[in-house]
Design a protein around this motif. Structure first.
Motif, PDB file in Angstrom:
ATOM      1  N   ASN A  79      24.856 168.105  73.958  1.00  0.00           N
ATOM      2  CA  ASN A  79      25.270 166.904  74.583  1.00  0.00           C
ATOM      3  C   ASN A  79      26.701 166.595  74.273  1.00  0.00           C
ATOM      4  N   ASN A  80      27.640 166.878  74.816  1.00  0.00           N
ATOM      5  CA  ASN A  80      28.851 166.987  74.566  1.00  0.00           C
ATOM      6  C   ASN A  80      29.979 166.195  75.416  1.00  0.00           C
ATOM      7  N   ALA A  81      29.606 165.716  76.712  1.00  0.00           N
ATOM      8  CA  ALA A  81      30.239 165.115  77.582  1.00  0.00           C
ATOM      9  C   ALA A  81      30.588 163.785  76.773  1.00  0.00           C
ATOM     10  N   GLY A  82      31.955 163.408  76.980  1.00  0.00           N
ATOM     11  CA  GLY A  82      32.391 161.856  76.319  1.00  0.00           C
ATOM     12  C   GLY A  82      33.748 161.798  76.753  1.00  0.00           C
ATOM     13  N   ILE A  83      34.161 160.404  76.659  1.00  0.00           N
ATOM     14  CA  ILE A  83      35.578 160.127  76.918  1.00  0.00           C
ATOM     15  C   ILE A  83      35.887 159.335  75.802  1.00  0.00           C
ATOM     16  N   GLY A  84      37.489 159.278  75.475  1.00  0.00           N
ATOM     17  CA  GLY A  84      37.848 158.417  74.692  1.00  0.00           C
ATOM     18  C   GLY A  84      38.425 157.094  74.997  1.00  0.00           C
ATOM     19  N   ALA A  85      38.796 156.419  74.061  1.00  0.00           N
ATOM     20  CA  ALA A  85      39.018 154.871  74.240  1.00  0.00           C
ATOM     21  C   ALA A  85      40.117 154.445  72.901  1.00  0.00           C
ATOM     22  N   GLN A  86      41.090 153.599  73.123  1.00  0.00           N
ATOM     23  CA  GLN A  86      41.783 153.215  72.336  1.00  0.00           C
ATOM     24  C   GLN A  86      41.796 151.484  72.027  1.00  0.00           C
ATOM     25  N   GLY A  87      42.215 150.922  70.907  1.00  0.00           N
ATOM     26  CA  GLY A  87      42.472 149.778  70.750  1.00  0.00           C
ATOM     27  C   GLY A  87      41.544 148.898  69.870  1.00  0.00           C
ATOM     28  N   GLN A 141      42.555 151.267  65.703  1.00  0.00           N
ATOM     29  CA  GLN A 141      42.572 151.303  67.096  1.00  0.00           C
ATOM     30  C   GLN A 141      41.677 152.015  67.836  1.00  0.00           C
ATOM     31  N   ARG A 142      40.207 152.166  67.363  1.00  0.00           N
ATOM     32  CA  ARG A 142      39.269 153.002  67.745  1.00  0.00           C
ATOM     33  C   ARG A 142      38.142 152.157  68.069  1.00  0.00           C
ATOM     34  N   ALA A 143      38.001 150.962  68.136  1.00  0.00           N
ATOM     35  CA  ALA A 143      36.945 149.861  68.035  1.00  0.00           C
ATOM     36  C   ALA A 143      35.883 150.350  69.200  1.00  0.00           C
TER      37      ALA A 143
END
Length: 252
Positions: A79-87, A141-143
């Motif tokens: 199960n590897n699919a994922g996306i990032g986010a900043q802030g 910055q990774r909440a």
């Protein structure tokens, strides 16, 4: 090694980065491997590619069913699919929180839910979830991203407890900052890419980014029948970031 000979594996998000490295390694070690991705057009043989959107249950169920039919069964799910986010918590609105949680957490649930009936028929069933060092270390910055990966860690433990008596092992791998296309895009967008890369490298005790191949090696270890007694484990692949506290390097 040929520890995956005769086994079938499914890797989500397997068209690039960690997923691609993992799919290639499992195939090299004897597995028949199917890749699920939003864009599987670049997936080459011996890998099999299927289009799937992990935020769409119908898409996931159709892709898993097609892949399992072509593979002739299923033994391993990555199960590897994922996306990032900043802030910080102030920097993303509700819609973005729902979007990233939907991909990174509920997406894993959808794929596992579709795969479990097939995995229960295997004598070597294993699920490996891609988590992150962000689940166990407070990163600035990774909440939002950290919240999703903390959920993946807890989800992994709960799944391991639920399915151990069904013969399905569930573990996760916790990469540090890995040299992947997503990190490449972050660096390209930085005001000073070289300085940003140096900062990311410096926060890992090994002094460098983790490679996709190194994470793939950890996934293969957890998924392998040779690790049949390992379940409910989070394996850090982070250059020592989780546990090491080095003194500052001596100046000369």
């Amino acid at each position: 090694m040929s520890d995956f000979a005769g086994l079938s594996a499914l890797v989500t998000g397997g068209a690039s980065g960690i997923g691609r490295a993992t799919a290639a390694l499992l195939a090299e070690r004897g597995a028949r491997v199917a890749v699920l991705d939003l864009d599987p057009s670049g997936v080459d043989k011996p890998l099999l590619g299927y289009r799937a959107d992990v935020t769409d249950d119908t898409s996931v169920r159709a892709a898993v069913a097609a892949a399992v039919a072509d593979l002739g069964g299923l033994d391993v799910l990555v199960n590897n699919a994922g996306i990032g986010a900043q802030g910080t918590v102030e920097d993303n609105d509700d819609a973005e929180w729902h979007r990233v949680l939907d991909v990174n957490v509920v997406g894993m649930v959808r794929v596992a839910r579709a795969a479990l009936p097939h995995l229960r028929q295997s004598e070597h069933a294993a699920i490996v979830n891609t988590c992150s060092i962000a689940a166990t270390a407070g990163l600035p910055q990774r909440a939002l991203y950290s919240a999703t990966k903390g959920a993946v860690l807890s989800l992994t433990l709960a799944m391991a407890a639920d399915h151990v008596r069904e013969g399905v092992r569930v573990n996760c791998v916790n990469p540090g900052t890995a040299d992947t296309p997503w990190i490449g895009r972050l660096l390209d967008a930085a005001a000073d890419p070289a300085a940003e890369r140096a900062a990311l490298e410096a926060r890992q005790p090994s002094g460098r980014l983790v490679s996709a191949a190194e994470v793939a090696g950890a996934v293969a270890y957890l998924a392998s029948p040779l690790s049949g007694a390992t379940t409910g484990t989070a394996l850090a692949v982070d250059g020592g970031m989780q546990g090491l506290r080095l003194r500052p390097a001596a100046t000369r």
